[in-house]
Design a protein around this motif. Sequence first.
Motif, mmCIF file in Angstrom:
data_model
loop_
_atom_site.group_PDB
_atom_site.id
_atom_site.type_symbol
_atom_site.label_atom_id
_atom_site.label_comp_id
_atom_site.label_asym_id
_atom_site.label_seq_id
_atom_site.Cartn_x
_atom_site.Cartn_y
_atom_site.Cartn_z
ATOM 1 N N GLU A 1 13.647 -11.749 -15.518
ATOM 2 C CA GLU A 1 15.126 -11.488 -15.537
ATOM 3 C C GLU A 1 15.491 -11.368 -13.914
ATOM 4 O OE1 GLU A 1 16.466 -8.096 -17.283
ATOM 5 O OE2 GLU A 1 16.310 -8.857 -19.353
ATOM 6 N N LYS B 1 18.421 -9.944 -11.176
ATOM 7 C CA LYS B 1 19.631 -9.033 -11.312
ATOM 8 C C LYS B 1 20.443 -9.242 -10.081
ATOM 9 C CE LYS B 1 18.455 -6.298 -14.824
ATOM 10 N NZ LYS B 1 18.997 -6.324 -16.075
ATOM 11 N N LYS C 1 25.490 -10.156 -7.608
ATOM 12 C CA LYS C 1 24.783 -10.250 -8.923
ATOM 13 C C LYS C 1 24.601 -11.597 -9.565
ATOM 14 C CE LYS C 1 27.003 -5.837 -10.134
ATOM 15 N NZ LYS C 1 27.829 -5.197 -11.145
ATOM 16 N N GLY D 1 24.552 -12.183 -12.636
ATOM 17 C CA GLY D 1 25.630 -12.884 -13.677
ATOM 18 C C GLY D 1 24.814 -12.855 -14.972
ATOM 19 N N LYS D 2 25.429 -13.876 -15.717
ATOM 20 C CA LYS D 2 25.074 -14.048 -17.260
ATOM 21 C C LYS D 2 23.821 -14.717 -17.185
ATOM 22 C CE LYS D 2 26.355 -16.952 -21.042
ATOM 23 N NZ LYS D 2 27.397 -18.076 -21.531
ATOM 24 N N ALA D 3 22.909 -14.312 -18.022
ATOM 25 C CA ALA D 3 21.501 -15.105 -18.384
ATOM 26 C C ALA D 3 21.727 -15.904 -19.393
ATOM 27 C CB ALA D 3 20.640 -14.001 -18.721
ATOM 28 N N PHE D 4 21.176 -17.194 -19.229
ATOM 29 C CA PHE D 4 21.391 -18.433 -19.955
ATOM 30 C C PHE D 4 19.936 -18.492 -20.542
ATOM 31 C CE2 PHE D 4 24.764 -19.125 -17.203
ATOM 32 C CZ PHE D 4 25.808 -19.671 -17.996
ATOM 33 N N LYS E 1 14.739 -19.283 -19.216
ATOM 34 C CA LYS E 1 15.850 -18.643 -18.792
ATOM 35 C C LYS E 1 16.513 -19.097 -17.609
ATOM 36 C CE LYS E 1 16.038 -14.206 -19.987
ATOM 37 N NZ LYS E 1 15.855 -12.995 -20.130
ATOM 38 N N TYR F 1 20.051 -18.583 -14.505
ATOM 39 C CA TYR F 1 21.324 -18.014 -14.198
ATOM 40 C C TYR F 1 22.079 -18.839 -12.921
ATOM 41 C CZ TYR F 1 18.934 -13.635 -15.615
ATOM 42 O OH TYR F 1 18.699 -12.347 -16.401
ATOM 43 N N GLN G 1 29.212 -25.135 -21.059
ATOM 44 C CA GLN G 1 29.045 -23.787 -21.183
ATOM 45 C C GLN G 1 27.853 -23.178 -21.607
ATOM 46 O OE1 GLN G 1 32.430 -21.506 -22.718
ATOM 47 N NE2 GLN G 1 32.880 -23.522 -23.788
ATOM 48 N N GLU G 2 27.173 -23.649 -22.337
ATOM 49 C CA GLU G 2 25.982 -23.263 -23.213
ATOM 50 C C GLU G 2 24.760 -23.222 -22.155
ATOM 51 O OE1 GLU G 2 26.504 -21.576 -25.933
ATOM 52 O OE2 GLU G 2 28.518 -22.053 -25.879
#
Length: 607
Positions: free
Chosen positions: A54, A56, A73, A75-78, A86, A88, A443-444
């Motif tokens: 991850e 942050k 930040k 933001g959203k994790a994909f 993963k 970002y 967007q996915e």
Amino acid sequence: MNKPTCFILFCLLLLSAFSLHGFAPEQSWIRVNQLGYLPQQKKVAVWVSKANSEVKRFQLINSDSQKVVYTNKAGKAFGKYGPFQKGYRLDFSAFKGNGTFYILSDDGTKSPAFKINEQVYEGTADFALRYMRQQRTLFNPFLKDSCHTHDGFTMYASSVGMPDSTRVDVGGGWHDASDYLQYATTSANATYHLLAAYRDFPQVFGDQKQANGLDGKNGIADVLDEAKWGLDWLLKMHPKPNIMFNQIADDRDHIKLRMPGQDSIYGRGHERPVYFIDGLPQQRGKFLNNTTGTSSTAAKFVSAFGLGHQLYQQKDQAFAQTLKEKALTAYQYAHIKPGVTQTVSVKSPYIYAEDNWVDDMELAEASMFGITQDQQHLNKALNYARQENITPWMIRDTANHYQYYPFINLGHYELAKQGDRSSKKEVLTYYKKGIEQVWDRAQENMFYRGVPFIWCSNNLTTSFAIQCHWYQEQSGDKSFEELEQANIDWLFGVNPWGTSMVYGLPADGDTPIDPHSAFTYLHGYPIDGGLVDGPVYSSIYQNLIGIKLINPDEYADFQSDLVVYHDDFGDYSTNEPTMDGTASLIYLLSAKESESKKKEQLIPTGQ
């Protein structure tokens, strides 16, 4: 403690030290636009990892001072996409300063250095023009030699009194895709894009070349010189009102690798076959195409001639008049038999399988309005717009090769500019719906990738970015600004492989070096500015004929079951430059450079 045990512990400590100091295999990367970013626009890098780790926060650091200038930040994790577990999107749009920077995420991943300034697109459109000049037939300014000077002999034209093998003069134009075939449909589309780039953004183009492509100013922007090279050839391909040709040569061209002036497939200096447009399926060898009419190619002639007529009225009235006359006869030719004209193949099943034509007629009608100012042409254009309001690839995740061509509905843009308020609103709604279809997929994933990985995916990516640009320009709606930029960023490094898809651009970046081109493979000649085909679905790649990688795959770590891209001469599906894709890119780059010039006075001098 015995000696073997001590040795094992020492090895473990050594491996641990290597991991701490970066000798372990990389698991995470930050992809950036290698050209750089404009200060006032969307600026996003993409962090990706093969591990399920991850992030942050991240920092933007000035490369010269090593000072942190911005933090944000992650933001959203994909989730999983291609080879990555993963990702970002690291957004630093709020930072407006100039300079050279890199990004450092809180897991220690560091990006390559990149620039933020108002000059990042300066000269890029002219740079891409180099590839167009290099693809010229007859006199080639790069090689300073001539080729295909005796084209050609006719096929399928007996209905107009030209038995097969009748000699015609159709020399000129551009080679299509780093081989030596020539197609009227791609050349007309490329010519239109070059003309439109000059019409819309004349201030970004320089004058460093003569009309023949050699060094020297001639008082005419180089992009207009190149567009005229295309127009001159299209005039030869439509020599009389009842005669129009669709292509020169066929896939026998692929038999042997050689330079254009040494073309021995048909014999050095000998004529090549020239295929007449009769609106009927045509067969050579065992392959039959699915031609249904004359409209798709003829309508593209109309549009190129029509726009050329408008631009040359104040420069060369005689030439402008010729273009007007040819636009009118091409318009009549498009109505001989409504339908699509496909290309011809002899030895392989691969053709430009264009399957739509009403979009071409929409643009042709809009172009006819530009010539005649007859409102009926706009009414007909709007009727065609309603028949294909969204370019079909946008609502699908696959398509045949060039099935929906051009990859953008150019007519919608011309209607938005020339039509009344109601028709403008209608066609912009169509643009928006198409963009939304792509956005639903984009967007996915962390790259905002919604363009399908079909053959020539980079051409689709370029066209889609242009559609987003035109929609925002005409509507004022900035909802898709980041999506547009994500597609541009993809072309220049924000992709799984971290590479630019344009040969030599930027000069200090990771760009193609081993494209599927005789120029580079045989002689190491640079093909500056050429946009390569781009990544394809792995399922497509695995089923293509005759692909074999020549060198070890430097991007092996980033291939996946979803998609592949190879910078290898042996992969013609992902790494072959195309003339028409490059012409579209020239339009897109000129649009970006124009934007930067308009906003230059608004940008702070440094932060």
